[in-house]
Design a protein around this motif. Structure first.
Motif, PDB file in Angstrom:
ATOM      1  N   ILE A 275       9.370  15.739  91.317  1.00  0.00           N
ATOM      2  CA  ILE A 275       8.782  15.657  90.134  1.00  0.00           C
ATOM      3  C   ILE A 275       7.182  15.998  90.195  1.00  0.00           C
ATOM      4  O   ILE A 275       6.434  16.827  89.579  1.00  0.00           O
ATOM      5  CB  ILE A 275       8.831  14.570  89.479  1.00  0.00           C
ATOM      6  CG1 ILE A 275      10.211  14.174  89.020  1.00  0.00           C
ATOM      7  CG2 ILE A 275       7.894  14.360  88.136  1.00  0.00           C
ATOM      8  CD1 ILE A 275      10.731  12.744  88.760  1.00  0.00           C
ATOM      9  N   ILE A 282      15.462  17.399  86.971  1.00  0.00           N
ATOM     10  CA  ILE A 282      16.163  16.611  87.854  1.00  0.00           C
ATOM     11  C   ILE A 282      17.371  16.531  87.432  1.00  0.00           C
ATOM     12  O   ILE A 282      17.947  16.078  86.439  1.00  0.00           O
ATOM     13  CB  ILE A 282      15.460  15.048  87.859  1.00  0.00           C
ATOM     14  CG1 ILE A 282      14.157  15.077  88.385  1.00  0.00           C
ATOM     15  CG2 ILE A 282      16.313  14.209  88.850  1.00  0.00           C
ATOM     16  CD1 ILE A 282      13.841  15.538  89.819  1.00  0.00           C
ATOM     17  N   MET A 296       8.025  11.380  85.234  1.00  0.00           N
ATOM     18  CA  MET A 296       8.763  12.304  84.294  1.00  0.00           C
ATOM     19  C   MET A 296       8.243  12.579  83.101  1.00  0.00           C
ATOM     20  O   MET A 296       8.039  13.606  82.385  1.00  0.00           O
ATOM     21  CB  MET A 296      10.252  11.949  84.327  1.00  0.00           C
ATOM     22  CG  MET A 296      11.181  12.237  85.699  1.00  0.00           C
ATOM     23  SD  MET A 296      12.640  11.677  85.460  1.00  0.00           S
ATOM     24  CE  MET A 296      13.345  13.335  84.791  1.00  0.00           C
ATOM     25  N   LYS A 299       4.796  14.159  83.226  1.00  0.00           N
ATOM     26  CA  LYS A 299       4.958  15.651  83.768  1.00  0.00           C
ATOM     27  C   LYS A 299       5.794  16.635  82.733  1.00  0.00           C
ATOM     28  O   LYS A 299       5.906  17.893  82.680  1.00  0.00           O
ATOM     29  CB  LYS A 299       5.362  16.011  85.143  1.00  0.00           C
ATOM     30  CG  LYS A 299       4.719  15.129  86.144  1.00  0.00           C
ATOM     31  CD  LYS A 299       3.575  16.086  86.679  1.00  0.00           C
ATOM     32  CE  LYS A 299       3.132  15.595  88.049  1.00  0.00           C
ATOM     33  NZ  LYS A 299       1.985  16.440  88.407  1.00  0.00           N
ATOM     34  N   THR A 301       9.040  16.580  82.807  1.00  0.00           N
ATOM     35  CA  THR A 301      10.266  16.904  83.466  1.00  0.00           C
ATOM     36  C   THR A 301      11.563  16.504  82.864  1.00  0.00           C
ATOM     37  O   THR A 301      11.631  15.125  82.039  1.00  0.00           O
ATOM     38  CB  THR A 301      10.322  16.039  84.610  1.00  0.00           C
ATOM     39  OG1 THR A 301       8.803  16.459  85.236  1.00  0.00           O
ATOM     40  CG2 THR A 301      11.365  16.653  85.948  1.00  0.00           C
ATOM     41  N   TYR A 303      15.459  15.463  82.435  1.00  0.00           N
ATOM     42  CA  TYR A 303      16.873  15.000  83.161  1.00  0.00           C
ATOM     43  C   TYR A 303      18.003  15.405  82.630  1.00  0.00           C
ATOM     44  O   TYR A 303      18.443  15.627  81.460  1.00  0.00           O
ATOM     45  CB  TYR A 303      16.672  13.375  83.059  1.00  0.00           C
ATOM     46  CG  TYR A 303      17.790  12.654  83.625  1.00  0.00           C
ATOM     47  CD1 TYR A 303      18.447  12.981  84.632  1.00  0.00           C
ATOM     48  CD2 TYR A 303      18.548  11.776  83.017  1.00  0.00           C
ATOM     49  CE1 TYR A 303      19.159  12.169  85.374  1.00  0.00           C
ATOM     50  CE2 TYR A 303      19.327  10.827  83.431  1.00  0.00           C
ATOM     51  CZ  TYR A 303      19.800  11.230  84.651  1.00  0.00           C
ATOM     52  OH  TYR A 303      20.952  10.420  85.289  1.00  0.00           O
TER      53      TYR A 303
END
Length: 441
Positions: A275, A282, A296, A299, A301, A303
């Motif tokens: 990350i 991810i 996460m 950022k 990000t 999942y």
């Protein structure tokens, strides 16, 4: 030999076929350039997560041209499909599949016995099963066959979903995607240590070269194995296997080519490094901690839980001989945790998108992931959004994942209302991709 085998398959698929073989076998050329009116009894609105009332969708040239509320609109001179007792939805996207393989007790020996062309022919059947289950797009995260299957589908030679192909996953020496794990000394010495061309890196320069090789190979997305894995022939399933700088080198080089990066990761430290290094998503995320979730969210990000794969390997770990003994304890320990991780991630506000890791389980059963997501406490509407509008966002595209004028005509339908009863997702019986009907009641 691998290049020769794939070249042989490519030549075979490229050979002229009878016209009938290039159209959907289930209903001729319906939608192949001709307009179609779809009369939907209900419509899942992926933007709001709500199920709307009757609508008629006018489809032309692979796009949704018009949407008429009410659902009983007559469109003169246009073929129609009666879906008034069904819920229409944007076609689903599975962001984590492996189209060239499917788990079995023979999986580990087949890598030595079979040729790439064997896996390629198998993938044709897997692709069709995936499409018929309602998945009009997939992201294939690891496998040299996928770019060739993608091209064959795009050329109309075989039926299957739209594919974003990673090609060979990128690993470190001994990592989850090191293709020589488990080889004996004689075979290892004969082949030699794999390098960036084979997707194995040990430096920043290696990382850049590996991404550039994937560009040369025709990949659409990059996948790294940021930690150990469950099914690789290696002891650790969660140890970190990339440095932050190595991840960053992969991500920055990928950005040069317009690629996004997905990171396989089970362990907490490897996830955090991935990350921090800038990956888009991810995958699996088994030992996700509060620290990881916070990063996460910071950022942005995504999942991709792959609950299906976790449950599948945990069940098969109970079967003597299904997995090698070095794999079996990892499958039992790690696989059983993923559903709980997905539940915690949802409660903590982590962005979740849909993926199954299919190829671990049987292709065509992808929709069962929705059921497992709802079991984990994720609302049915959010689960459906994860495979439609949110999956499109992960891919970086804005022409699919919703039913709106101007968008791709990827439309599926099923009896029942999946927001009220998630089991309805297992009953998809209408599939349209790019305006062409592949399956209908």
């Amino acid at each position: 030999m691998r290049v020769l085998a794939l070249a042989t398959l490519s030549a075979t698929l490229a050979a002229p076929l009878p016209a009938v073989a290039q159209t959907p076998a289930t209903n001729g050329a319906m939608g192949d350039g001709e307009p179609i009116a779809l009369h939907c009894g209900r419509l899942f609105d992926a933007r709001s997560g709500e199920v709307l009332g009757p609508h008629t969708l006018l489809v032309r040239n692979g796009r949704i041209e018009q949407m008429i509320s009410g659902g009983n609109a007559d469109v003169l001179g246009v073929a129609s499909v009666d879906l008034r007792d069904r819920t229409c939805s944007p076609g689903w996207t599975d962001l984590h599949v492996h189209m060239a393989s499917q788990s079995s007790p023979q999986s580990y020996s087949e890598g030595f016995r079979l040729d790439p062309v064997d896996f390629a022919y198998r993938s044709v059947g897997y692709a069709r099963k995936t499409l018929m289950a309602g998945f009009t797009s997939v992201r294939d995260l690891g496998g040299e066959v996928a770019p060739h299957l993608r091209d064959a589908i795009n050329q109309g030679l075989v039926e299957g979903p739209r594919i974003w192909a990673a090609g060979k996953s990128i690993a470190t020496t001994g990592g989850h995607a090191d293709p020589t794990n488990g080889y004996n000394d004689a075979l290892s010495h004969l082949i030699g240590p794999p390098g960036p061309t084979e997707g194995v890196i040990n430096s920043l320069d290696d990382a850049r070269q590996a991404v550039r090789q994937r560009y040369k190979d025709g990949s659409d997305v990059i996948k790294i194995t940021a930690t150990g894995g469950v099914l690789s022939y290696a002891k650790s399933g969660d140890a970190p296997q990339f440095t932050v700088d190595e991840v960053r080198a992969v991500v920055e080089t990928a950005q040069d080519y317009g690629y996004r990066v997905a990171a396989h990761a089970h362990g907490e430290e490897g996830m955090y490094r991935a990350i921090e290094g800038g990956v888009t998503s991810i995958e699996h995320g088994t030992y996700m901690s509060e620290r990881v979730m916070a990063l996460m969210k910071q950022k942005g990000t995504w999942y991709v839980p792959t609950i299906y794969a976790g449950r599948f390997v945990a069940d098969k770990a109970k079967v003597d001989g299904y997995f090698p003994e070095v794999v079996r304890p990892k499958a039992a320990r790690i696989g059983a945790l993923i559903q709980d991780t997905a539940a915690r991630a949802h409660r903590n506000g982590v962005k979740i998108a849909f993926g199954t890791d299919m190829g671990v389980g049987p292709h065509g059963d992808n929709a069962r992931e929705f059921v497992y997501m709802v079991e984990a406490g994720i609302p049915a509407a959010a689960a459906l959004q994860s495979a439609t509008i949110h999956a499109a966002e992960v891919l970086g595209v804005d022409d699919q994942g919703v039913l709106e004028p101007g968008k791709r005509a990827d439309v599926i339908a099923m009896p029942g209302n999946p927001v009220e009863d998630i089991d309805a997702v297992m009953g998809v019986d209408f599939v349209m991709k790019d305006g062409v009907v592949y399956r209908q009641p």
